[in-house]
Design a protein around this motif. Sequence first.
Motif, PDB file in Angstrom:
ATOM      1  N   MET A  71      13.228 -63.113   1.533  1.00 34.99           N
ATOM      2  CA  MET A  71      12.636 -61.199   1.404  1.00 34.99           C
ATOM      3  C   MET A  71      13.860 -60.997   2.666  1.00 34.99           C
ATOM      4  N   GLY A  72      14.612 -61.688   3.206  1.00 38.15           N
ATOM      5  CA  GLY A  72      15.272 -61.970   4.471  1.00 38.15           C
ATOM      6  C   GLY A  72      16.458 -61.456   3.968  1.00 38.15           C
ATOM      7  N   ARG A  73      16.756 -62.972   3.054  1.00 35.06           N
ATOM      8  CA  ARG A  73      18.638 -62.920   2.316  1.00 35.06           C
ATOM      9  C   ARG A  73      18.181 -61.324   1.503  1.00 35.06           C
ATOM     10  N   SER A  81      23.565 -55.652   9.466  1.00 36.21           N
ATOM     11  CA  SER A  81      24.950 -54.936   9.764  1.00 36.21           C
ATOM     12  C   SER A  81      25.955 -55.723  10.904  1.00 36.21           C
ATOM     13  N   LEU A  82      26.674 -54.754  11.171  1.00 40.87           N
ATOM     14  CA  LEU A  82      27.599 -54.867  11.949  1.00 40.87           C
ATOM     15  C   LEU A  82      27.151 -54.426  13.243  1.00 40.87           C
ATOM     16  N   GLN A  83      27.048 -53.154  13.252  1.00 38.24           N
ATOM     17  CA  GLN A  83      26.225 -52.731  14.352  1.00 38.24           C
ATOM     18  C   GLN A  83      25.250 -54.151  15.342  1.00 38.24           C
ATOM     19  N   PRO A  84      25.409 -53.173  16.572  1.00 39.11           N
ATOM     20  CA  PRO A  84      24.316 -54.340  17.643  1.00 39.11           C
ATOM     21  C   PRO A  84      22.926 -54.671  17.231  1.00 39.11           C
ATOM     22  N   THR A  85      22.727 -53.468  16.965  1.00 38.74           N
ATOM     23  CA  THR A  85      20.866 -53.510  16.610  1.00 38.74           C
ATOM     24  C   THR A  85      20.396 -54.661  15.561  1.00 38.74           C
ATOM     25  N   VAL A  86      19.391 -54.775  15.946  1.00 34.38           N
ATOM     26  CA  VAL A  86      18.549 -55.266  14.812  1.00 34.38           C
ATOM     27  C   VAL A  86      17.701 -54.921  14.230  1.00 34.38           C
ATOM     28  N   ILE A  87      16.862 -54.549  13.108  1.00 30.60           N
ATOM     29  CA  ILE A  87      15.265 -54.531  12.487  1.00 30.60           C
ATOM     30  C   ILE A  87      15.347 -55.282  11.960  1.00 30.60           C
ATOM     31  N   GLY A  88      13.609 -55.292  11.494  1.00 30.45           N
ATOM     32  CA  GLY A  88      12.508 -56.249  11.341  1.00 30.45           C
ATOM     33  C   GLY A  88      12.117 -56.429  10.018  1.00 30.45           C
ATOM     34  N   MET A  89      11.191 -57.054   9.658  1.00 32.72           N
ATOM     35  CA  MET A  89      11.052 -57.085   8.564  1.00 32.72           C
ATOM     36  C   MET A  89       9.393 -57.895   8.524  1.00 32.72           C
ATOM     37  N   GLU A 120      -4.193 -59.706  11.837  1.00 33.10           N
ATOM     38  CA  GLU A 120      -3.283 -58.719  10.882  1.00 33.10           C
ATOM     39  C   GLU A 120      -3.444 -58.943   9.451  1.00 33.10           C
ATOM     40  N   GLY A 121      -2.722 -60.259   9.305  1.00 36.01           N
ATOM     41  CA  GLY A 121      -2.727 -60.806   7.429  1.00 36.01           C
ATOM     42  C   GLY A 121      -0.944 -60.689   7.542  1.00 36.01           C
ATOM     43  N   TYR A 122       0.314 -60.649   8.447  1.00 34.80           N
ATOM     44  CA  TYR A 122       1.170 -60.319   8.382  1.00 34.80           C
ATOM     45  C   TYR A 122       2.314 -61.965   8.472  1.00 34.80           C
ATOM     46  N   SER A 123       3.803 -61.365   8.251  1.00 40.22           N
ATOM     47  CA  SER A 123       4.158 -62.875   8.977  1.00 40.22           C
ATOM     48  C   SER A 123       5.661 -62.094   9.509  1.00 40.22           C
ATOM     49  N   SER A 124       6.662 -62.376  10.021  1.00 41.59           N
ATOM     50  CA  SER A 124       7.442 -61.529  10.730  1.00 41.59           C
ATOM     51  C   SER A 124       8.873 -61.252  11.080  1.00 41.59           C
ATOM     52  N   ILE A 125      10.062 -61.060  10.477  1.00 42.65           N
ATOM     53  CA  ILE A 125      11.271 -61.238  11.124  1.00 42.65           C
ATOM     54  C   ILE A 125      11.912 -60.430  12.113  1.00 42.65           C
ATOM     55  N   PHE A 126      12.840 -60.778  12.469  1.00 40.33           N
ATOM     56  CA  PHE A 126      13.971 -60.358  13.468  1.00 40.33           C
ATOM     57  C   PHE A 126      14.987 -60.357  12.874  1.00 40.33           C
ATOM     58  N   GLN A 145      22.507 -59.649  20.594  1.00 45.09           N
ATOM     59  CA  GLN A 145      22.061 -60.546  21.064  1.00 45.09           C
ATOM     60  C   GLN A 145      22.360 -61.966  19.665  1.00 45.09           C
ATOM     61  N   LEU A 146      22.035 -61.119  18.150  1.00 42.93           N
ATOM     62  CA  LEU A 146      22.264 -61.678  17.024  1.00 42.93           C
ATOM     63  C   LEU A 146      23.506 -62.023  16.693  1.00 42.93           C
ATOM     64  N   GLN A 147      24.473 -63.152  16.214  1.00 44.75           N
ATOM     65  CA  GLN A 147      24.976 -62.346  15.223  1.00 44.75           C
ATOM     66  C   GLN A 147      24.889 -61.571  13.576  1.00 44.75           C
ATOM     67  N   TYR A 148      26.077 -61.114  13.004  1.00 46.37           N
ATOM     68  CA  TYR A 148      25.521 -60.537  11.829  1.00 46.37           C
ATOM     69  C   TYR A 148      25.414 -61.293  10.797  1.00 46.37           C
ATOM     70  N   GLY A 149      24.833 -61.320   9.914  1.00 52.19           N
ATOM     71  CA  GLY A 149      24.190 -62.775   9.297  1.00 52.19           C
ATOM     72  C   GLY A 149      22.747 -62.883   9.696  1.00 52.19           C
ATOM     73  N   GLU A 150      22.691 -63.067  11.323  1.00 49.26           N
ATOM     74  CA  GLU A 150      21.139 -64.193  12.082  1.00 49.26           C
ATOM     75  C   GLU A 150      20.055 -63.492  12.150  1.00 49.26           C
ATOM     76  N   MET A 151      18.981 -64.175  11.576  1.00 50.06           N
ATOM     77  CA  MET A 151      18.037 -63.981  11.687  1.00 50.06           C
ATOM     78  C   MET A 151      16.575 -64.889  12.032  1.00 50.06           C
ATOM     79  N   ILE A 152      15.542 -64.003  13.262  1.00 49.61           N
ATOM     80  CA  ILE A 152      14.827 -64.801  14.623  1.00 49.61           C
ATOM     81  C   ILE A 152      13.720 -65.114  13.109  1.00 49.61           C
ATOM     82  N   ILE A 153      13.122 -66.016  12.689  1.00 45.59           N
ATOM     83  CA  ILE A 153      11.826 -66.341  12.253  1.00 45.59           C
ATOM     84  C   ILE A 153      10.363 -66.580  13.278  1.00 45.59           C
TER      85      ILE A 153
END
Length: 310
Positions: A252-254, A231-239, A221-227, A202-210
């Motif tokens: 930090m996402g960059r 990479s060029l793989q269609p999967t996403v990671i979290g942070m 619990e004291g955290y902020s997160s992104i998806f 669903q996301l393009q390479y280099g796109e992030m959801i805040i």
Amino acid sequence: MEERYREVLSIDKLFLRRFIEEYIGKITSLKKLDNKYLALYEAKGGIVGVDGSTNRMGGAYPHFVDIFQGLAKSTIINNKAIFKSDLYTPLFSEKENNILAEDEKEIAEQRNKLLANIEVEVALEAVRKYKPYAILMDGSLIRYNIYSYDSWINLRDECENQGVLLVGVIKDIKTSIIGDKLKEVYSNINVEVYDRELLFGQLQYGEMIIINDEVNKKNKEGYSSIFMRSSLQPTVIGMDIIDSQKEYLEEMGRLVFTLTPENSRGVPLWLDIVDKEVQISDAIMKGLMERYMNRDLYERFFVSERAKRN
């Protein structure tokens, strides 16, 4: 599975992106940091990658031993990596009077605690020894709240006091933020679906959801997160990042995006290097047991019948 998830997984891409923007968080495009920024990070102490590993030798319960290893490795102090290790076996547990009372859930809980503790310990030592600009930990930060709370609070405090950014990089996201919101808004959706499936492709390479704080279950619990699609793989990671450092979330996402090869599985190269170095192979396990344990005890307790056949 195709029938069960048909309605959710066939959602129009444009519709889902609009839904995410309205209910989940802003979608933004990232640019990779140039060499000038990376040099600045190096001048400020570099980046430390932290990961842990575990392996098991033996047979069925309780005749096995688990060995745990944690590693903190700096991008600028390569020859002084920090290793720590620990082990666990039900044969020498806190319930020595009745080891058979331990069930699989208790054992899994113990393993999670030992692994989390050892990762926090090497991270804390790295903060004190290296004073890095940022620490990238492999996995969600929320698990340290659950399995290593006291040590984790010490690490948080130390990072906040020294101005070290504390970040978790999640290869395999297990949240259901978008799916839960879809079920809340649309009553005809009644299937449990996770973010990793919904965001696949669903996301393009280099796109992030805040992720907005109000829908982020980790926020309390004291955290902020992104998806992020790093990479060029269609999967996403979290942070994740600790909430007191939320202003650095996009930076930090960059950084994570910059450190991740485009043709990789989406993980920063430095964390991949740490992951490979911290692994405990079967050969290492066998060598440790044969070298440091009485041979009779080793074979009596930890050599399974299957191993003997091999």
